[in-house]
Scaffold this motif. Structure first.
Motif, mmCIF file in Angstrom:
data_model
loop_
_atom_site.group_PDB
_atom_site.id
_atom_site.type_symbol
_atom_site.label_atom_id
_atom_site.label_comp_id
_atom_site.label_asym_id
_atom_site.label_seq_id
_atom_site.Cartn_x
_atom_site.Cartn_y
_atom_site.Cartn_z
ATOM 1 N N GLN A 45 -48.636 46.875 -32.386
ATOM 2 C CA GLN A 45 -48.950 47.602 -33.536
ATOM 3 C C GLN A 45 -48.647 48.476 -34.493
ATOM 4 O O GLN A 45 -48.902 48.401 -35.633
ATOM 5 C CB GLN A 45 -50.086 48.739 -32.837
ATOM 6 N N LEU A 62 -49.409 47.469 -38.330
ATOM 7 C CA LEU A 62 -49.375 48.695 -39.676
ATOM 8 C C LEU A 62 -47.897 48.446 -39.921
ATOM 9 O O LEU A 62 -48.534 49.753 -41.674
ATOM 10 C CB LEU A 62 -50.077 49.303 -38.981
ATOM 11 N N ALA A 88 -56.871 58.795 -39.768
ATOM 12 C CA ALA A 88 -56.428 57.976 -39.082
ATOM 13 C C ALA A 88 -55.638 57.504 -38.021
ATOM 14 O O ALA A 88 -55.658 57.211 -37.155
ATOM 15 C CB ALA A 88 -56.143 57.319 -40.592
ATOM 16 N N HIS A 125 -58.087 58.178 -34.745
ATOM 17 C CA HIS A 125 -58.604 56.711 -34.834
ATOM 18 C C HIS A 125 -57.827 55.880 -33.981
ATOM 19 O O HIS A 125 -57.870 54.669 -32.973
ATOM 20 C CB HIS A 125 -59.036 56.240 -36.089
ATOM 21 N N MET A 126 -56.463 56.247 -33.995
ATOM 22 C CA MET A 126 -55.334 55.110 -33.237
ATOM 23 C C MET A 126 -55.037 55.271 -31.872
ATOM 24 O O MET A 126 -54.324 54.318 -31.620
ATOM 25 C CB MET A 126 -53.705 55.343 -34.262
ATOM 26 N N SER A 174 -52.824 55.762 -44.230
ATOM 27 C CA SER A 174 -53.703 55.569 -43.127
ATOM 28 C C SER A 174 -52.735 55.190 -42.092
ATOM 29 O O SER A 174 -52.792 55.490 -41.237
ATOM 30 C CB SER A 174 -54.874 55.424 -43.461
ATOM 31 N N SER A 175 -52.017 53.868 -42.576
ATOM 32 C CA SER A 175 -51.591 52.773 -42.148
ATOM 33 C C SER A 175 -50.364 53.078 -41.385
ATOM 34 O O SER A 175 -50.093 53.525 -40.153
ATOM 35 C CB SER A 175 -51.225 51.404 -43.021
ATOM 36 N N GLY A 224 -51.081 55.526 -38.472
ATOM 37 C CA GLY A 224 -51.912 54.412 -37.473
ATOM 38 C C GLY A 224 -50.517 53.582 -37.150
ATOM 39 O O GLY A 224 -50.194 53.618 -35.789
#
Length: 361
Positions: free
Chosen positions: A12, A16, A188, A191-192, A309-310, A313
């Motif tokens: 991940q 990201l 974000a 959400h991860m 956001s990345s 993440g």
């Protein structure tokens, strides 16, 4: 299980990390040269990357391919700017919601299709994904028009501005935008939690196998599609974008907390409709952001939002698997087994407070 959680997290992070670097670059390039060429080049690059993943024979090669996938899929910033170009401000939340439908349908269909293809041959899902990228490229080449006329394009491309810090410096004259970008980062991060840990978490907490995990992911995708496709417009219409953002973040905070407390899979399913309403936050937030900057800076704005956001993440992809690894190593099955979702709920809650403060100003 702990070792698998750590490896899952590193994949991940690789994906990201590349998005963090290349989102602002592609956004700034789209401001200078137009949205269409950036989207097309990114699409064919992603297809070629799936070919590499299909033939990969070792984990390091697969990891490198995952990094290339993050780099080439960074055209989301150009795609979001494209929507801002062609959609009036009053309809942008709905338009971004329609994009959410596409993601929701993908989340609904992909686990089932991928599982079916993988049961035939583990490499087959990658070949099919490459073919879909090729079809998408042909559609864009033949059908997709350019959305940014030459007179609205940036006159120059400055590489020093095509990164997160450079973009933030350019956008600091919009205080409301900077506050909303902070909300996007916290959103974000929250959400991860599920993407980084859910497969392993469901097996540990509920004893679920691939079938139950696939069914749950499909149900989640269906609920997200319903919210994005049918509820974003009435929610924003009734509340306005500001209140819709606050309401949706509140649903996310509540839903994540209940996820953490869920003692059984049935409890988890019962909470999913509440958490699905969280999906209205991103369209409302995207609409608010896109309406706050000049047309010449839409790509840079979207690149900044997606890049940060990345980055959030990446933090989540590191933190959440480590927390889950600690939980599984301790063999705790009580309420603290949901520690990852408690952390996600805290991030969403802080985002809610920040959004409320920005809205009040």
């Amino acid at each position: 299980m702990p070792r698998a959680a750590i490896w899952y997290g590193w994949f991940q992070v690789a994906f990201l990390g590349m998005q963090f670097i290349f989102m602002p670059i592609q956004g700034a390039l789209s401001d200078r040269f137009g949205r269409r060429p950036v989207i097309l080049i990114s699409t064919i690059g992603l297809g070629l990357d799936y070919v590499v993943m299909a033939i990969a024979s070792t984990l390091p090669i697969l990891l490198v391919a995952r990094m290339v996938a993050g780099m080439t899929s960074a055209s989301l910033s150009a795609a979001n700017a494209y929507i801002a170009d062609v959609t009036p401000q009053a309809r942008r939340a709905q338009a971004y919601g329609i994009v959410g439908i596409a993601f929701g349908l993908g989340l609904s269909i992909a686990p089932v299709v991928g599982g079916a293809l993988g049961s035939v041959d583990m490499r087959l899902p990658f070949w099919v994904a490459a073919a879909l990228c090729a079809a998408n490229f042909c559609y864009g080449l033949l059908v997709l028009p350019e959305s940014l006329p030459p007179e609205n394009r940036s006159r120059t491309f400055v590489f020093a501005h095509a990164n997160l810090l450079g973009s933030l410096r350019l956008l600091r004259r919009y205080p409301r935008v900077l506050g909303m970008i902070g909300v996007a980062a916290l959103d974000a991060l929250a959400h991860m939690a599920a993407p980084a840990t859910f497969v392993l978490y469901a097996g540990y907490r509920f004893g679920w196998g691939p079938l139950m995990v696939g069914v749950t992911l499909t149900l989640s995708g269906v609920l997200q599609s319903i919210v994005q496709g049918f509820l974003v417009k009435p929610i924003v219409g009734a509340m306005g974008e500001n209140r819709a953002l606050i309401f949706s973040l509140g649903c996310g905070t509540l839903g994540l907390t209940l996820f953490a407390l869920a003692p059984t899979g049935y409890w988890f399913w019962a909470v999913m409709p509440i958490t699905a309403l969280w999906g209205a936050a991103r369209p409302a937030l995207q609409s608010l952001l896109s309406g706050a900057v000049d047309a010449r800076e839409q790509g840079r704005l979207q690149g900044t939002v997606t890049s940060i956001s990345s980055l959030a993440g990446i933090v989540g992809a590191i933190v959440f698997p480590i927390v889950l690894a600690i939980v599984t190593a301790s063999e705790r099955h009580d309420v603290w087994a949901g520690a990852t979702f408690f952390i996600a709920a805290a991030a969403a809650g802080v985002g809610l407070l920040l959004a409320y403060r920005v809205v009040r100003r």
